[in-house]
Design a protein around this motif. Structure first.
Motif, PDB file in Angstrom:
ATOM      1  N   GLY A  10      32.909 -36.838 -50.164  1.00 22.53           N
ATOM      2  CA  GLY A  10      33.797 -37.439 -49.168  1.00 22.53           C
ATOM      3  C   GLY A  10      33.050 -37.974 -47.963  1.00 22.53           C
ATOM      4  N   GLU A  11      33.816 -38.325 -46.939  1.00 22.55           N
ATOM      5  CA  GLU A  11      33.242 -38.866 -45.703  1.00 22.55           C
ATOM      6  C   GLU A  11      32.715 -37.739 -44.822  1.00 22.55           C
ATOM      7  OE1 GLU A  11      36.286 -40.931 -43.553  1.00 22.55           O
ATOM      8  OE2 GLU A  11      36.438 -42.541 -45.018  1.00 22.55           O
ATOM      9  N   LEU A  12      31.692 -38.049 -44.069  1.00 18.11           N
ATOM     10  CA  LEU A  12      31.171 -37.102 -43.092  1.00 18.11           C
ATOM     11  C   LEU A  12      32.240 -36.791 -42.045  1.00 18.11           C
ATOM     12  CD1 LEU A  12      28.814 -35.447 -42.028  1.00 18.11           C
ATOM     13  CD2 LEU A  12      27.932 -37.513 -40.930  1.00 18.11           C
ATOM     14  N   PHE A  13      33.079 -37.787 -41.717  1.00 14.05           N
ATOM     15  CA  PHE A  13      34.166 -37.582 -40.757  1.00 14.05           C
ATOM     16  C   PHE A  13      35.077 -36.442 -41.198  1.00 14.05           C
ATOM     17  CE2 PHE A  13      38.452 -38.367 -39.171  1.00 14.05           C
ATOM     18  CZ  PHE A  13      38.212 -38.443 -37.799  1.00 14.05           C
ATOM     19  N   GLU A  14      35.414 -36.403 -42.493  1.00  9.95           N
ATOM     20  CA  GLU A  14      36.287 -35.352 -43.020  1.00  9.95           C
ATOM     21  C   GLU A  14      35.647 -33.981 -42.855  1.00  9.95           C
ATOM     22  OE1 GLU A  14      36.765 -36.627 -47.035  1.00  9.95           O
ATOM     23  OE2 GLU A  14      38.248 -38.157 -46.524  1.00  9.95           O
ATOM     24  N   ARG A  15      34.341 -33.926 -43.059  1.00  6.16           N
ATOM     25  CA  ARG A  15      33.646 -32.634 -42.936  1.00  6.16           C
ATOM     26  C   ARG A  15      33.729 -32.111 -41.509  1.00  6.16           C
ATOM     27  NH1 ARG A  15      27.502 -31.126 -44.734  1.00  6.16           N
ATOM     28  NH2 ARG A  15      27.576 -28.999 -43.988  1.00  6.16           N
ATOM     29  N   VAL A  16      33.576 -33.022 -40.537  1.00  6.97           N
ATOM     30  CA  VAL A  16      33.637 -32.607 -39.136  1.00  6.97           C
ATOM     31  C   VAL A  16      35.079 -32.301 -38.734  1.00  6.97           C
ATOM     32  CG1 VAL A  16      33.208 -33.334 -36.749  1.00  6.97           C
ATOM     33  CG2 VAL A  16      31.540 -33.867 -38.526  1.00  6.97           C
ATOM     34  N   SER A  17      36.026 -33.140 -39.143  1.00  7.50           N
ATOM     35  CA  SER A  17      37.419 -32.906 -38.743  1.00  7.50           C
ATOM     36  C   SER A  17      37.992 -31.655 -39.411  1.00  7.50           C
ATOM     37  CB  SER A  17      38.294 -34.123 -39.035  1.00  7.50           C
ATOM     38  OG  SER A  17      38.326 -34.401 -40.398  1.00  7.50           O
ATOM     39  N   ASP A  18      37.560 -31.338 -40.626  1.00  9.62           N
ATOM     40  CA  ASP A  18      38.044 -30.137 -41.315  1.00  9.62           C
ATOM     41  C   ASP A  18      37.363 -28.869 -40.813  1.00  9.62           C
ATOM     42  OD1 ASP A  18      39.673 -31.754 -42.816  1.00  9.62           O
ATOM     43  OD2 ASP A  18      38.438 -31.650 -44.640  1.00  9.62           O
ATOM     44  N   GLY A  19      36.049 -28.960 -40.578  1.00  7.72           N
ATOM     45  CA  GLY A  19      35.298 -27.761 -40.244  1.00  7.72           C
ATOM     46  C   GLY A  19      34.829 -27.660 -38.812  1.00  7.72           C
ATOM     47  N   GLY A  20      35.064 -28.681 -38.011  1.00 10.96           N
ATOM     48  CA  GLY A  20      34.597 -28.650 -36.621  1.00 10.96           C
ATOM     49  C   GLY A  20      33.113 -28.941 -36.531  1.00 10.96           C
ATOM     50  N   GLN A  21      32.539 -28.535 -35.444  1.00 11.11           N
ATOM     51  CA  GLN A  21      31.131 -28.818 -35.195  1.00 11.11           C
ATOM     52  C   GLN A  21      30.233 -28.167 -36.241  1.00 11.11           C
ATOM     53  OE1 GLN A  21      31.657 -26.826 -31.478  1.00 11.11           O
ATOM     54  NE2 GLN A  21      29.908 -25.499 -31.856  1.00 11.11           N
ATOM     55  N   LEU A  22      29.090 -28.788 -36.467  1.00  6.74           N
ATOM     56  CA  LEU A  22      28.100 -28.247 -37.388  1.00  6.74           C
ATOM     57  C   LEU A  22      27.017 -27.537 -36.582  1.00  6.74           C
ATOM     58  CD1 LEU A  22      29.473 -30.446 -39.183  1.00  6.74           C
ATOM     59  CD2 LEU A  22      27.265 -30.807 -40.227  1.00  6.74           C
ATOM     60  N   SER A  23      26.421 -26.549 -37.171  1.00  3.20           N
ATOM     61  CA  SER A  23      25.268 -25.921 -36.528  1.00  3.20           C
ATOM     62  C   SER A  23      24.120 -26.933 -36.534  1.00  3.20           C
ATOM     63  CB  SER A  23      24.856 -24.662 -37.300  1.00  3.20           C
ATOM     64  OG  SER A  23      24.314 -25.031 -38.568  1.00  3.20           O
ATOM     65  N   GLU A  24      23.166 -26.733 -35.667  1.00  2.00           N
ATOM     66  CA  GLU A  24      22.018 -27.645 -35.647  1.00  2.00           C
ATOM     67  C   GLU A  24      21.301 -27.623 -36.986  1.00  2.00           C
ATOM     68  OE1 GLU A  24      19.415 -27.648 -32.242  1.00  2.00           O
ATOM     69  OE2 GLU A  24      21.095 -27.172 -30.906  1.00  2.00           O
ATOM     70  N   ARG A  25      21.232 -26.465 -37.584  1.00  2.00           N
ATOM     71  CA  ARG A  25      20.557 -26.347 -38.884  1.00  2.00           C
ATOM     72  C   ARG A  25      21.272 -27.169 -39.956  1.00  2.00           C
ATOM     73  NH1 ARG A  25      18.758 -20.763 -41.920  1.00  2.00           N
ATOM     74  NH2 ARG A  25      17.756 -21.812 -43.651  1.00  2.00           N
ATOM     75  N   ALA A  26      22.613 -27.183 -39.935  1.00  2.00           N
ATOM     76  CA  ALA A  26      23.396 -27.957 -40.910  1.00  2.00           C
ATOM     77  C   ALA A  26      23.387 -29.441 -40.572  1.00  2.00           C
ATOM     78  CB  ALA A  26      24.823 -27.433 -40.964  1.00  2.00           C
ATOM     79  N   ALA A  27      23.374 -29.777 -39.280  1.00  2.00           N
ATOM     80  CA  ALA A  27      23.439 -31.182 -38.848  1.00  2.00           C
ATOM     81  C   ALA A  27      22.108 -31.906 -39.012  1.00  2.00           C
ATOM     82  CB  ALA A  27      23.879 -31.258 -37.392  1.00  2.00           C
ATOM     83  N   ARG A  28      21.010 -31.187 -38.860  1.00  2.00           N
ATOM     84  CA  ARG A  28      19.685 -31.820 -38.860  1.00  2.00           C
ATOM     85  C   ARG A  28      19.375 -32.636 -40.118  1.00  2.00           C
ATOM     86  NH1 ARG A  28      17.017 -27.586 -37.678  1.00  2.00           N
ATOM     87  NH2 ARG A  28      17.125 -27.891 -35.437  1.00  2.00           N
ATOM     88  N   PRO A  29      19.574 -32.103 -41.341  1.00  2.00           N
ATOM     89  CA  PRO A  29      19.269 -32.922 -42.529  1.00  2.00           C
ATOM     90  C   PRO A  29      20.173 -34.150 -42.655  1.00  2.00           C
ATOM     91  CG  PRO A  29      20.054 -30.733 -43.184  1.00  2.00           C
ATOM     92  CD  PRO A  29      19.926 -30.731 -41.700  1.00  2.00           C
ATOM     93  N   ILE A  30      21.405 -34.031 -42.200  1.00  2.00           N
ATOM     94  CA  ILE A  30      22.311 -35.182 -42.231  1.00  2.00           C
ATOM     95  C   ILE A  30      21.820 -36.235 -41.250  1.00  2.00           C
ATOM     96  CG2 ILE A  30      24.660 -35.961 -41.719  1.00  2.00           C
ATOM     97  CD1 ILE A  30      25.580 -33.125 -42.685  1.00  2.00           C
ATOM     98  N   ALA A  31      21.488 -35.796 -40.034  1.00  2.00           N
ATOM     99  CA  ALA A  31      20.992 -36.717 -39.006  1.00  2.00           C
ATOM    100  C   ALA A  31      19.702 -37.390 -39.466  1.00  2.00           C
ATOM    101  CB  ALA A  31      20.764 -35.963 -37.698  1.00  2.00           C
ATOM    102  N   LYS A  32      18.838 -36.640 -40.115  1.00  2.00           N
ATOM    103  CA  LYS A  32      17.583 -37.215 -40.597  1.00  2.00           C
ATOM    104  C   LYS A  32      17.838 -38.242 -41.701  1.00  2.00           C
ATOM    105  CE  LYS A  32      12.916 -36.107 -41.987  1.00  2.00           C
ATOM    106  NZ  LYS A  32      11.910 -35.059 -42.170  1.00  2.00           N
ATOM    107  N   GLY A  33      18.745 -37.919 -42.616  1.00  2.00           N
ATOM    108  CA  GLY A  33      19.075 -38.845 -43.695  1.00  2.00           C
ATOM    109  C   GLY A  33      19.641 -40.157 -43.167  1.00  2.00           C
ATOM    110  N   ILE A  34      20.494 -40.072 -42.153  1.00  2.00           N
ATOM    111  CA  ILE A  34      21.067 -41.284 -41.565  1.00  2.00           C
ATOM    112  C   ILE A  34      19.977 -42.099 -40.879  1.00  2.00           C
ATOM    113  CG2 ILE A  34      22.704 -42.184 -39.856  1.00  2.00           C
ATOM    114  CD1 ILE A  34      24.384 -39.585 -40.477  1.00  2.00           C
ATOM    115  N   ALA A  35      19.091 -41.432 -40.145  1.00  2.00           N
ATOM    116  CA  ALA A  35      17.995 -42.141 -39.473  1.00  2.00           C
ATOM    117  C   ALA A  35      17.086 -42.823 -40.491  1.00  2.00           C
ATOM    118  CB  ALA A  35      17.189 -41.171 -38.607  1.00  2.00           C
ATOM    119  N   GLU A  36      16.816 -42.148 -41.597  1.00  2.00           N
ATOM    120  CA  GLU A  36      15.987 -42.768 -42.643  1.00  2.00           C
ATOM    121  C   GLU A  36      16.692 -43.969 -43.270  1.00  2.00           C
ATOM    122  OE1 GLU A  36      15.199 -39.321 -45.049  1.00  2.00           O
ATOM    123  OE2 GLU A  36      13.362 -38.843 -43.921  1.00  2.00           O
TER     124      GLU A  36
END
Length: 194
Positions: A10-36
């Protein structure tokens, strides 16, 4: 026949809206993938101009795999004059698009809003222009020497819970002056992503 890749997460938006904020550990690989993904696009002469939680797809089979989608507003990295994108992610310079702006910093701003939203669980403001009181207050706080993340959290009478590295990372992207904003290359070299 049209064959498309299936993004079963699904969309990353759904993950945030369903589960709220992500821990830095969970957010980091997503942020890195988007930057790449953004670096790859730029290396091919493409600027996305519509980066947002809704345009990042996830895979249930491979949680580290992210897919950047919706290139309908993409352009080449030359001077642009049209105001495009999703309002919450639009860089301040887009609201003065008729004066011209460089497209790559627009992606960096949107990426900063996206990463902030992943870590905070909420958007920093509605629009990056003076008519949005939160953005106006952010600009005023930044002018007085307060970093963007601290300024945003102070509006909610809270202290920023991000680690110093994450705060520095987001602060470098949420810079109002497009010429001083961090680049995607600088993001990928930042200690928070490594």
């Amino acid at each position: 026949f049209l064959f498309l890749e299936m993004c079963s997460g699904g969309e990353l938006f759904e993950r945030v809206s369903d589960g709220g904020q992500l821990s830095e550990r969970a957010a980091r690989p997503i942020a890195k993938g988007i930057a790449e993904a953004l670096r790859h696009c730029l290396s091919r002469g493409v600027v996305h101009r519509n980066v947002g939680l809704e345009n990042v797809m996830l895979s249930a089979e491979d949680p580290s795999a992210i897919k950047l989608i919706d290139f309908g507003l993409a352009c080449t990295p030359v001077l642009q004059y049209d105001c495009v994108g999703s309002t919450s992610y639009m860089a301040p310079e887009l609201f003065f698009a008729s004066e011209g702006y460089h497209a790559p910093p627009v992606d960096c701003w949107a990426y900063g809003v996206l990463v902030f939203s992943l870590l905070a669980g909420f958007f920093p403001f509605e629009e990056a222009k003076a008519s949005d009181w939160r953005f106006a207050k952010l600009a005023q706080s930044v002018d007085s020497g307060i970093g963007p993340c601290d300024a945003i959290y102070r509006m909610h009478n809270r202290s920023c819970p991000f680690s110093p590295a994450a705060r520095e990372f987001c602060d470098a992207l949420l810079v109002i002056d497009a010429n001083a904003r961090a680049t995607i290359e600088q993001c990928l070299e930042h200690p928070w992503l490594s």
